[in-house]
Scaffold this motif. Structure first.
Motif, PDB file in Angstrom:
ATOM      1  N   GLY A   1       0.824  -1.206   0.000  1.00  0.00           N
ATOM      2  CA  GLY A   1       0.000   0.000   0.000  1.00  0.00           C
ATOM      3  C   GLY A   1       0.860   1.259   0.000  1.00  0.00           C
TER       4      GLY A   1
ATOM      5  N   MET B   1       2.432   1.799  -3.406  1.00  0.00           N
ATOM      6  CA  MET B   1       1.396   2.224  -4.327  1.00  0.00           C
ATOM      7  C   MET B   1       1.082   3.701  -4.106  1.00  0.00           C
ATOM      8  SD  MET B   1      -0.682   0.512  -6.406  1.00  0.00           S
ATOM      9  CE  MET B   1      -2.260   0.735  -7.207  1.00  0.00           C
ATOM     10  N   ALA B   2       0.928   4.104  -2.852  1.00  0.00           N
ATOM     11  CA  ALA B   2       0.567   5.481  -2.536  1.00  0.00           C
ATOM     12  C   ALA B   2       1.647   6.452  -2.985  1.00  0.00           C
ATOM     13  CB  ALA B   2       0.320   5.623  -1.035  1.00  0.00           C
TER      14      ALA B   2
ATOM     15  N   ARG C   1       1.340   7.599  -6.679  1.00  0.00           N
ATOM     16  CA  ARG C   1       0.071   8.115  -7.191  1.00  0.00           C
ATOM     17  C   ARG C   1      -0.286   9.448  -6.547  1.00  0.00           C
ATOM     18  NH1 ARG C   1      -3.950   3.254  -7.234  1.00  0.00           N
ATOM     19  NH2 ARG C   1      -4.874   4.628  -8.782  1.00  0.00           N
TER      20      ARG C   1
ATOM     21  N   SER D   1      -4.284   7.693  -3.885  1.00  0.00           N
ATOM     22  CA  SER D   1      -3.671   6.943  -2.790  1.00  0.00           C
ATOM     23  C   SER D   1      -4.648   6.770  -1.635  1.00  0.00           C
ATOM     24  CB  SER D   1      -2.337   7.536  -2.346  1.00  0.00           C
ATOM     25  OG  SER D   1      -2.455   8.876  -2.018  1.00  0.00           O
TER      26      SER D   1
ATOM     27  N   ASP E   1      -7.732   6.119  -2.080  1.00  0.00           N
ATOM     28  CA  ASP E   1      -8.478   4.912  -2.485  1.00  0.00           C
ATOM     29  C   ASP E   1      -7.717   3.655  -2.109  1.00  0.00           C
ATOM     30  OD1 ASP E   1     -10.460   6.416  -3.510  1.00  0.00           O
ATOM     31  OD2 ASP E   1      -9.816   6.261  -5.614  1.00  0.00           O
ATOM     32  N   GLU E   2      -6.401   3.730  -2.354  1.00  0.00           N
ATOM     33  CA  GLU E   2      -5.563   2.575  -2.077  1.00  0.00           C
ATOM     34  C   GLU E   2      -5.593   2.230  -0.587  1.00  0.00           C
ATOM     35  OE1 GLU E   2      -4.374   0.863  -4.469  1.00  0.00           O
ATOM     36  OE2 GLU E   2      -3.554  -0.590  -3.025  1.00  0.00           O
ATOM     37  N   TRP E   3      -5.426   3.269   0.223  1.00  0.00           N
ATOM     38  CA  TRP E   3      -5.446   3.028   1.681  1.00  0.00           C
ATOM     39  C   TRP E   3      -6.806   2.505   2.131  1.00  0.00           C
ATOM     40  CZ3 TRP E   3      -0.979   2.312   3.422  1.00  0.00           C
ATOM     41  CH2 TRP E   3       0.106   3.140   3.131  1.00  0.00           C
TER      42      TRP E   3
ATOM     43  N   SER F   1      -8.932   0.720   0.429  1.00  0.00           N
ATOM     44  CA  SER F   1      -9.141  -0.691   0.076  1.00  0.00           C
ATOM     45  C   SER F   1      -8.272  -1.597   0.958  1.00  0.00           C
ATOM     46  CB  SER F   1      -8.864  -0.930  -1.412  1.00  0.00           C
ATOM     47  OG  SER F   1      -7.487  -1.059  -1.647  1.00  0.00           O
TER      48      SER F   1
ATOM     49  N   LYS G   1      -9.774  -6.925  -4.348  1.00  0.00           N
ATOM     50  CA  LYS G   1      -9.165  -6.456  -5.595  1.00  0.00           C
ATOM     51  C   LYS G   1      -9.624  -7.238  -6.832  1.00  0.00           C
ATOM     52  CE  LYS G   1      -6.640  -3.021  -4.254  1.00  0.00           C
ATOM     53  NZ  LYS G   1      -5.238  -2.734  -4.330  1.00  0.00           N
TER      54      LYS G   1
ATOM     55  N   GLN H   1      -1.829  -1.556 -10.714  1.00  0.00           N
ATOM     56  CA  GLN H   1      -2.771  -2.243  -9.831  1.00  0.00           C
ATOM     57  C   GLN H   1      -2.429  -3.727  -9.695  1.00  0.00           C
ATOM     58  OE1 GLN H   1      -5.345  -1.203  -8.078  1.00  0.00           O
ATOM     59  NE2 GLN H   1      -6.439   0.466  -9.082  1.00  0.00           N
TER      60      GLN H   1
ATOM     61  N   SER I   1       0.502  -4.284  -7.653  1.00  0.00           N
ATOM     62  CA  SER I   1       0.228  -4.063  -6.235  1.00  0.00           C
ATOM     63  C   SER I   1      -0.393  -5.306  -5.596  1.00  0.00           C
ATOM     64  CB  SER I   1      -0.704  -2.869  -6.078  1.00  0.00           C
ATOM     65  OG  SER I   1      -1.175  -2.796  -4.766  1.00  0.00           O
TER      66      SER I   1
END
Lengths: 315, 475
Positions: free
Chosen positions: A29, A32-33, A36, A41, A43-45, A47, A181, A200, A203
């Motif tokens: 995560g 990924m953050a 972006r 990011s 959104d990533e956190w 999920s 995911k 994605q 990740s």
């Protein structure tokens, strides 16, 4: 061995595995953050918190803003989070302490030292610059525990119960990542081949530390179906569902051998295994990846419950 | 209070020469680099932390686990001194068991007028449930700790008997492990009698007390109140070392007239239960009905002779502080011999003359609760303020039966290692004794507790005491 001891060994292994999975998820995560913009990011956190099933607890404590430092501190050490990594290590250590006589001295010391180090490292909020080293340390500590278990424990029922705990938890974790995911892996005309997809997909692989293995096996080519197949069916990958099932099978076989008979857990696992054996990835996609994952999570849970009952974990 | 000058130092004589017990150690010590020793001291703490040798202090915040400080200067006793001590200890332990048998049967000692009836009848430590019951093997107190203090070259006195569930043996063993890991060369240079076989001897001794229904390999289990108990580490340690199951009350139940533990294969009967749970909590049907730590109905099984409980319930009547003052009579009554180990002079506050004396001399005396332990609820006159003494006098007058008083002893000292080198501190010694129908075994040495604060006489771990490895030298 005592039923309570089997229970303690089983849960010690589950908590250790869960703690390690949390650190892997955070690592993916975080990476990924970094790549972006702020909104993406978040959104990533979001999920990520959903993957570990803590959305309600997180929002109750922090509101709807999914800031990175909020998320990792929540997952690592927040007192408001009963499932924080620190709480899991503590639970693992409490279980280890209660079953002290079932563990070798080296295993106990490895668990106890992990708890001591992490408690110190997580005594204060973790800043961004410290996150990487903290996560690396967590994985190193967990590796030491695993090494002590592998190198010193008798291959008997105690070992079987501990391994079963590990693979019940690991299968559950991989399935939950896929559950949150799965849409990323579904075929979609609009996005195919876009760079966002690639990020994605990577990740997803990264959160189970499978990106290098996958690339090595597939000569660098990424495609969603291949990734799903890798995570669900590949027997060579130690975090795939099929691998976890195989390990559950061999450890339950060990128990049956030692006890001279099988239990309802063996039957349930056999049914789950057959389903996997017969499924190809095309068929899974055809009948619905999402449904397939859900069924797995439920069946895996059934096996765990059957083991707890069959082996008298509680009175 | 300080006892400097007046107390006996076990390592150095008044003129500064080293005593024979420490000659070999001293020679080694002189050759050591002080900085290196200091580093080793710090290492020892890390070692204890990662092994998890901790204890919980009651009343402390959040049940935090604490270490008992370890001092790396050994406490050394010569073979000759130990021979004398062991004879005295063995005699005392024989008397304790004979007393327990008598007190729960014909009570000859009361009929003979040597111990007053009321001390037994009005005593909570006396368990009516044990009257007329013969424990398997006839042993009451299987594991005994005798607390000794020393005031001179040949003057060892018994400060306290521990006939219920003496603890501390794991520290004795871990202290030795630590010393051997830190200073292996000391052990190849000096002949120190080993203690490491204690768990094996304990297992054998317990098995020898098994009831008739046991098979050729009796099933032994250790009963612990659980991980939050202050001595949990020791319970786990001993079970582990003996290869016995470590059980909690919730693992046990009575099935088919036996006490059985819930294993992954079903319930399995236990022959010998080494319990580290107090009498009161052992059986909610016989004692405290609210107890969740024990086993409902275990006393019925016990009465039927189908389980051995070690130590037997009701042994507290033998180590009660009110009984303590009668120990010289007790030893003589059952062994027909003069006691080899003397008692510390004791005033029973239940007797009006003694009470008057104690009240007049509170500032010089140590006053203890009859049923207390762990150094809680006691008054040490010489270190207490006028206000504290006055407050204690109130309590004493209100309930004199509840107290005994003893003179403040000039406890012997043994050096500890400090940043400034060796410095004397007061110590006591708890040897551990195993009793079975096959005989009495005393582990050479025991647990030395040391008051780490200069001049302090309180060695209890709950009050800032530490421990030392205790050596008995070979001849």
């Amino acid at each position: 061995m005592l039923g309570r001891t089997a229970n303690g060994v089983f849960w010690m292994a589950r908590y250790l595995e869960r703690a390690e999975n949390t650190s892997r998820l955070l690592e993916a995560g975080f990476r990924m953050a970094l790549t972006r913009d702020a909104e993406a990011s978040q959104d990533e956190w979001r999920s990520l918190i959903a993957t570990v099933g803590l959305s309600d607890a997180f929002e109750a404590a922090n509101g709807l803003e999914y800031g990175g430092d909020k998320v990792w501190n929540f997952l690592l050490r927040d007192k408001a989070n009963p499932g924080s990594l620190l709480a899991m290590i503590e639970a693992a250590r409490t279980n280890a302490r209660a079953v002290r006589t079932a563990l070798t001295r080296e295993v106990w010391e490895a668990v106890n030292e992990s708890w001591m180090h992490l408690r110190e490292a997580l005594a204060r909020p973790v800043r961004e610059a410290a996150l990487g080293p903290v996560l690396a340390m967590i994985r190193r500590q967990m590796t030491m525990v695993r090494g002590a278990m592998d190198g010193t424990m008798l291959r008997n029922e105690i070992h079987n119960f501990s391994r079963i705990g590990t693979f019940i938890e690991r299968g559950d974790n991989t399935a939950r990542i896929l559950d949150v995911k799965y849409y990323v892996l579904l075929p979609s005309l609009a996005w195919v081949g876009s760079s966002l997809d690639n990020v994605q997909w990577e990740s997803v692989l990264r959160s189970v530390s499978g990106e290098r293995a996958y690339r090595w096996l597939n000569a660098g080519a990424m495609d969603p179906r291949g990734i799903a197949e890798f995570l669900v069916l590949d027997q060579r990958f130690p975090r795939s569902l099929a691998f976890c099932i195989e390990k559950l099978r061999s450890n339950l076989r060990g128990l049956a051998h030692e006890y001279g008979h099988e239990t309802s857990a063996h039957e349930l696992l056999r049914a789950l295994g057959t389903q996997f054996h017969e499924a190809g990835i095309d068929q899974i996609f055809e009948s619905g990846l999402h449904e397939f994952i859900h069924e797995f999570i439920a069946a895996n849970q059934q096996v765990a419950l059957a083991i707890e009952t069959d082996y008298r974990f509680v009175a | 209070m300080t006892q400097a000058g007046s107390s006996f130092d076990e390592m150095f004589a008044q003129d500064g020469t080293v005593r024979p017990a420490y000659a070999g150690y001293r020679e080694w010590y002189e050759a050591q680099d002080q900085a290196l020793l200091r580093r080793k001291g710090a290492e020892a703490e890390g070692f204890f932390r990662s092994t998890g040798i901790t204890f919980n202090v009651y009343g402390d915040d959040a049940g935090e686990e604490r270490l008992i400080p370890f001092d790396m200067v050994p406490r050394i006793v010569t073979a000759r001194e130990w021979r004398r001590l062991s004879r005295g200890i063995e005699q005392r332990v024989r008397a304790l068991n004979a007393f327990l048998h008598d007190i729960y049967h014909r009570q000859e000692i009361i009929r003979a007028g040597r111990v007053p009836q009321r001390l037994i009848a009005d005593n909570d430590a006396f368990l009516p449930q044990m009257i007329g019951l013969v424990p398997p093997g006839g042993i009451y107190t299987h594991i005994v700790g005798i607390d000794l203090v020393r005031t001179g070259p040949d003057d060892f006195m018994v400060l306290e008997d521990n006939a219920r569930t003496p603890s501390g043996v794991s520290y004795m063993l871990e202290n030795r492990e630590t010393m051997m890991a830190m200073f292996p060369e000391l052990f190849s240079k000096l002949s120190v009698r080993p203690v490491q076989d204690y768990p094996r001897r304990l297992a054998k001794s317990l098995a020898a007390c098994a009831p008739d229904c046991a098979g050729s390999r009796p099933v032994v289990a250790v009963l612990t109140p659980g991980i939050y108990n202050s001595a949990y580490f020791e319970h786990a340690f001993l079970a582990d070392q003996m290869g016995a199951e470590l059980v909690e009350g919730s693992d046990l139940r009575v099935i088919g007239g036996r006490v059985a533990m819930r294993t992954t294969r079903g319930y399995q009967p236990i022959d010998v239960l080494y319990r580290r749970v107090d009498d009161e909590y052992l059986d909610p049907l016989s004692f405290n009905p609210a107890s969740a730590l024990g086993v409902p109905g275990i006393m019925d099984v016990y009465r039927a002779g189908r389980i051995t409980i070690a130590n037997a319930p009701g042994t507290g009547i033998a180590d009660d502080k009110a009984i303590y003052s009668f120990m010289p009579e007790i030893v003589e009554f059952y062994t027909g011999e003069k006691p080899l180990l003397s008692n510390v002079p004791t005033w029973r506050c239940s007797e009006p003359d003694s009470l008057a004396y104690v009240l007049d001399n509170l500032a010089e005396l140590v006053v203890k609760e009859v049923h207390g332990s762990g150094g809680y609820g006691m008054l040490i006159g010489p270190t207490s303020s006028k206000k504290e003494i006055a407050a204690f006098a109130q309590k004493l007058r209100a309930k004199p039966d509840n107290y005994i008083a003893q003179p403040t002893l000039a406890l012997s000292t043994v050096p500890i290692f400090t940043r400034a080198g060796l410095a004397p501190r007061h110590v006591d010694l708890r040897p551990f004794v195993l009793v079975s129908p096959k005989g009495i075994e005393i582990t050479p040495g025991g647990l030395t507790r040391v008051a780490l604060k200069k001049g302090s006489l309180v060695v209890n771990s709950s009050q800032g005491g530490g421990t030392k490895d205790s050596w008995v030298l070979e001849d």
